[in-house]
Design an enzyme around this catalytic site. Sequence first.
Site, mmCIF file in Angstrom:
data_model
loop_
_atom_site.group_PDB
_atom_site.id
_atom_site.type_symbol
_atom_site.label_atom_id
_atom_site.label_comp_id
_atom_site.label_asym_id
_atom_site.label_seq_id
_atom_site.Cartn_x
_atom_site.Cartn_y
_atom_site.Cartn_z
ATOM 1 N N THR A 73 0.864 -1.176 0.000
ATOM 2 C CA THR A 73 0.000 0.000 0.000
ATOM 3 C C THR A 73 0.899 1.223 0.000
ATOM 4 O O THR A 73 1.901 1.270 0.725
ATOM 5 C CB THR A 73 -1.014 0.001 1.167
ATOM 6 O OG1 THR A 73 -1.830 1.175 1.058
ATOM 7 C CG2 THR A 73 -0.351 -0.033 2.534
ATOM 8 N N GLU A 74 0.573 2.199 -0.864
ATOM 9 C CA GLU A 74 1.546 3.265 -1.127
ATOM 10 C C GLU A 74 1.760 4.197 0.052
ATOM 11 O O GLU A 74 2.701 4.970 0.074
ATOM 12 C CB GLU A 74 1.180 4.057 -2.385
ATOM 13 C CG GLU A 74 -0.154 4.756 -2.354
ATOM 14 C CD GLU A 74 -1.198 3.989 -3.168
ATOM 15 O OE1 GLU A 74 -1.175 2.732 -3.127
ATOM 16 O OE2 GLU A 74 -2.018 4.638 -3.822
#
Lengths: 231, 231
Positions: B64-65
Amino acid sequence: MSRAEIVESADAAVAGIEDGSTVLVGGFGLAGMPFDLIEALIRQGAKDLTIVSNNAGNGDVGLAALLAAGRVRKVLCSFPRQADSWVFDGLYREGKIELEVVPQGNLAERMRAAGAGIGAFYCPTAVGTPLAEGKEVREIDGRTYLLEYPIKGDYALIGAHVADAMGNLVYRKTARNFGPVMATAATTTIVQVDEVVEPGKLDPEAIVTPSIYVDRVVPVKTRHYTVQGAR
Amino acid sequence: MTTTSSGQAHAGAPRSADHRLSMDELAAVIARDIPAGAFVNLGIGQPTKIADHLPADSGVVLHTENGMLNMGPKAEGDAVDPDLTNAGKVPVTELPGAAYFHHADSFAMMRGGHLDVCVLGAYQVAVNGDLANWHTGKPDAIPAVGGAMDLAIGAKDVYVMMTLFTRSGEPKLVPRCTYPLTGVGCVSRVYTDCGVFDVGPDGVRIRQTFGIGAHELAERLGISGDSPGRM
């Protein structure tokens, strides 16, 4: 003074922030958002600010409250429009605030460059898109890149989990997000933490932000945010 | 729930299903195509559903960024932690072997070619792999790009998950995007409720169809019968 100072209140932590400053504000949505520092900044009264943050405020608190108070001239962020960004949306539609949309990775890397003394860098993100407008284009080894310049802050306001009295920081889970990068990219880095401990209590192997990047630390007792479903 | 394939076609041959797929069924199709052990980023919205269909032993690691690898499912009840969210700001959990990192590292993982697969939603995809998924281009729309442009050019394989037609029946797989671009030539495969397509420099090729014959689908999209790769 280069050593970090532990201060007693959020108001003392944000003292001296001048009108017209560029302020980097940590957080991704609400996670890692330094609410106490932002509220203190509203009381402090600095205006004509340029804010660099991933989002442009949620609901009526934190950054949204700073915007609503009319203190912000310009926002650099990746994602201003959210379900609960009505304060920003209103100001933007009335032409009362400037917006520079920056792809999220470029936002982080441009601050990293500022903190690392890099003059500019070539990056493949946004090539061929409207956000490439006006940027220098260069082909290197068969790939196309855009020239990106650093984003430097006069101040960074960030949230971390624990500091030691030297100013070394550790974060908690995804609340880390932009904090470590912003800490390097500002002339003065101001941190709110859940707790300050004696030097030696944090594992030196686990320090995320070394104290050299930190100027002021304030311990705050309460968390001011929740998420849907929490508590 | 069984989903798509009507038989064990050999790799690369078009397969079909007798009905148009729901987004959940489509998520299952995509999940089956993700290689075991891959590092994968699932975009906000529909692509998030793919995680629910990954086999427990797939060894797929979700990125997840906002700064995490080996993200777990959505958090419920007491597991909700405001410091642990996904890119859509939804509370999530961590799996054993999870790692946290700051935003510049997170986007370096994409840009540096370390991420194997990214699945994004889209307004439009062009047959050459151009992607439009960040901006409707409407004059009153507030632009917000988030990490979309970084993701589009970052992962080794960029897949799109979308409905093939708009509510008014316009194809979203197009000869050339009319919406503002997110990335140029970045998409390699498009998963839709009506079929799966390979796109790229050689044009479009139908891999699978759902609830529609390949010939009729090509016709509705305006793909030439003589050279099905071109539009």
